[in-house]
Design a protein around this motif. Structure first.
Motif, mmCIF file in Angstrom:
data_model
loop_
_atom_site.group_PDB
_atom_site.id
_atom_site.type_symbol
_atom_site.label_atom_id
_atom_site.label_comp_id
_atom_site.label_asym_id
_atom_site.label_seq_id
_atom_site.Cartn_x
_atom_site.Cartn_y
_atom_site.Cartn_z
ATOM 1 N N ALA A 11 -3.368 3.573 -1.452
ATOM 2 C CA ALA A 11 -2.115 4.456 -2.423
ATOM 3 C C ALA A 11 -0.735 4.280 -1.186
ATOM 4 C CB ALA A 11 -2.275 5.270 -2.898
ATOM 5 N N ALA A 12 -1.297 5.487 0.363
ATOM 6 C CA ALA A 12 -0.303 5.151 0.983
ATOM 7 C C ALA A 12 -0.259 4.289 2.494
ATOM 8 C CB ALA A 12 -1.197 6.515 2.121
ATOM 9 N N LEU A 13 -0.839 3.172 1.940
ATOM 10 C CA LEU A 13 -0.943 1.983 3.231
ATOM 11 C C LEU A 13 1.320 1.525 2.578
ATOM 12 C CD1 LEU A 13 -2.220 0.427 4.926
ATOM 13 C CD2 LEU A 13 -2.708 -1.500 3.040
ATOM 14 N N PRO A 14 1.428 1.454 1.621
ATOM 15 C CA PRO A 14 2.661 0.368 1.438
ATOM 16 C C PRO A 14 3.488 1.588 2.032
ATOM 17 C CG PRO A 14 2.066 0.392 -0.185
ATOM 18 C CD PRO A 14 0.908 1.463 0.566
ATOM 19 N N ARG A 15 3.319 3.184 2.242
ATOM 20 C CA ARG A 15 4.676 4.235 2.653
ATOM 21 C C ARG A 15 3.641 4.081 4.058
ATOM 22 N NH1 ARG A 15 2.593 9.285 1.811
ATOM 23 N NH2 ARG A 15 1.817 8.134 -0.152
ATOM 24 N N LEU A 16 3.080 3.451 5.049
ATOM 25 C CA LEU A 16 2.771 3.775 6.406
ATOM 26 C C LEU A 16 2.890 2.193 7.551
ATOM 27 C CD1 LEU A 16 -1.491 4.807 6.275
ATOM 28 C CD2 LEU A 16 1.271 6.023 7.414
ATOM 29 N N LEU A 17 3.551 1.096 6.622
ATOM 30 C CA LEU A 17 3.661 -0.035 6.797
ATOM 31 C C LEU A 17 5.593 0.337 6.559
ATOM 32 C CD1 LEU A 17 1.621 -2.793 4.809
ATOM 33 C CD2 LEU A 17 1.519 -2.151 8.191
ATOM 34 N N PHE A 18 6.202 0.904 5.937
ATOM 35 C CA PHE A 18 7.014 1.001 6.156
ATOM 36 C C PHE A 18 7.933 1.734 6.645
ATOM 37 C CE2 PHE A 18 11.375 2.688 3.715
ATOM 38 C CZ PHE A 18 11.707 1.420 4.487
ATOM 39 N N LYS A 19 6.982 2.720 7.236
ATOM 40 C CA LYS A 19 7.706 3.929 9.017
ATOM 41 C C LYS A 19 7.547 2.946 9.918
ATOM 42 C CE LYS A 19 6.184 8.109 6.691
ATOM 43 N NZ LYS A 19 5.299 9.268 6.247
ATOM 44 N N ARG A 20 6.175 2.159 9.567
ATOM 45 C CA ARG A 20 5.929 1.254 10.943
ATOM 46 C C ARG A 20 7.501 0.316 11.085
ATOM 47 N NH1 ARG A 20 0.266 -0.858 11.652
ATOM 48 N NH2 ARG A 20 -0.379 0.768 11.670
ATOM 49 N N LYS A 21 7.051 -0.443 10.692
ATOM 50 C CA LYS A 21 9.200 -1.244 10.273
ATOM 51 C C LYS A 21 10.328 -0.164 10.811
ATOM 52 C CE LYS A 21 7.186 -4.926 7.252
ATOM 53 N NZ LYS A 21 7.896 -5.334 6.083
ATOM 54 N N GLN A 22 10.461 1.351 11.025
ATOM 55 C CA GLN A 22 11.386 1.230 11.264
ATOM 56 C C GLN A 22 11.482 2.138 12.839
ATOM 57 O OE1 GLN A 22 12.237 5.207 8.050
ATOM 58 N NE2 GLN A 22 12.930 3.328 6.107
ATOM 59 N N ARG A 23 10.587 2.327 13.102
ATOM 60 C CA ARG A 23 10.520 2.603 14.552
ATOM 61 C C ARG A 23 10.997 2.086 15.025
ATOM 62 N NH1 ARG A 23 4.289 5.173 15.076
ATOM 63 N NH2 ARG A 23 4.622 6.353 12.914
ATOM 64 N N THR A 80 -17.967 -8.858 -1.593
ATOM 65 C CA THR A 80 -16.748 -9.449 -1.814
ATOM 66 C C THR A 80 -16.140 -7.873 -0.361
ATOM 67 O OG1 THR A 80 -14.791 -8.199 -2.926
ATOM 68 C CG2 THR A 80 -16.523 -6.701 -3.083
ATOM 69 N N THR A 81 -15.116 -8.620 0.373
ATOM 70 C CA THR A 81 -14.174 -8.285 1.094
ATOM 71 C C THR A 81 -13.231 -7.436 0.508
ATOM 72 O OG1 THR A 81 -13.268 -9.911 1.602
ATOM 73 C CG2 THR A 81 -15.285 -10.034 2.740
ATOM 74 N N ARG A 82 -12.404 -7.815 -0.254
ATOM 75 C CA ARG A 82 -11.135 -7.269 -1.703
ATOM 76 C C ARG A 82 -11.366 -6.080 -2.015
ATOM 77 N NH1 ARG A 82 -6.807 -8.986 0.007
ATOM 78 N NH2 ARG A 82 -6.042 -11.052 -1.535
ATOM 79 N N GLU A 83 -11.205 -5.042 -1.404
ATOM 80 C CA GLU A 83 -11.139 -3.631 -2.395
ATOM 81 C C GLU A 83 -9.208 -3.147 -2.475
ATOM 82 O OE1 GLU A 83 -12.885 -0.568 -0.085
ATOM 83 O OE2 GLU A 83 -14.391 -2.096 0.245
ATOM 84 N N PRO A 84 -9.006 -3.189 -3.627
ATOM 85 C CA PRO A 84 -7.473 -1.993 -3.601
ATOM 86 C C PRO A 84 -7.438 -1.440 -2.553
ATOM 87 C CG PRO A 84 -9.540 -0.783 -6.044
ATOM 88 C CD PRO A 84 -10.050 -1.193 -4.086
ATOM 89 N N VAL A 85 -6.095 -1.140 -2.256
ATOM 90 C CA VAL A 85 -5.299 -1.063 -1.408
ATOM 91 C C VAL A 85 -4.720 0.241 -1.468
ATOM 92 C CG1 VAL A 85 -2.406 -1.498 -0.293
ATOM 93 C CG2 VAL A 85 -4.114 -3.047 -1.178
#
Length: 171
Positions: free
Chosen positions: A159-171, A152-157
């Motif tokens: 927990a911090a990933l949505p927060r990290l992605l959201f911060k990247r978009k705000q910069r 398999t190549t899929r693993e659970p996302v």
């Protein structure tokens, strides 16, 4: 063209396409499998069915196999051919010649120089000798569902990933 000329062209197409392709699809009584191979002495040679090696179709010595060769650059089907299957006896002259070619093409072997000994003790080396070539295209799709696998190549996302992605978009 005569039948003899067609047979020569078919044989040349099989040889050139198989030499250039990195994978061939081989089918027998079991499921069709994509296999890496080498072309030597007028036949395709494959190794597998051992630890760390590719699984081979359910082929026995003297059986027939259907082989489909893809284009290396486009990935589409070039030619299909029927092969006579010969299982090479470990350490025989034919086995040694095939393994000499195969070991040069084996990528990322876990045991390096001990690989040949492992192949002799635990794997099968098959010679697929062409009998005829079919260049006509099939009427329908040859697509098949992937074979079941525990990989398999899929693993659970995380927990911090949505927060990290959201911060990247705000910069």
């Amino acid at each position: 063209m005569t039948a003899a000329t067609d047979a020569l062209y078919g044989r040349a197409l099989v040889e050139e396409a198989t030499k250039k392709s990195g994978l061939i699809w081989v089918g027998g009584p079991g499921p069709v499998r994509a296999l890496w191979h080498v072309w030597a002495d007028g036949a395709a040679h494959v190794v597998g069915d051992g630890p760390g090696e590719q699984p081979l179709p359910d082929l026995v010595d003297g059986a027939r196999a259907d082989v489909t060769v893809r284009s290396k650059d486009k990935g589409g089907r070039v030619v299909s051919w029927t092969a006579a299957v010969t299982e090479l006896a470990p350490r025989s002259e034919a086995w040694e010649a095939a393994v000499a070619e195969l070991k040069g093409k084996r990528l990322n072997a876990p045991d390096g120089e001990l690989m040949v000994e492992r192949w002799a003790e635990q794997c099968r080396v098959l010679r697929l000798t062409p009998e005829d070539a079919r260049t006509d295209l099939p009427d329908g799709s040859l697509a098949a569902a992937p074979l079941p696998t525990p990989a398999t190549t899929r693993e659970p996302v995380p927990a911090a990933l949505p927060r990290l992605l959201f911060k990247r978009k705000q910069r």
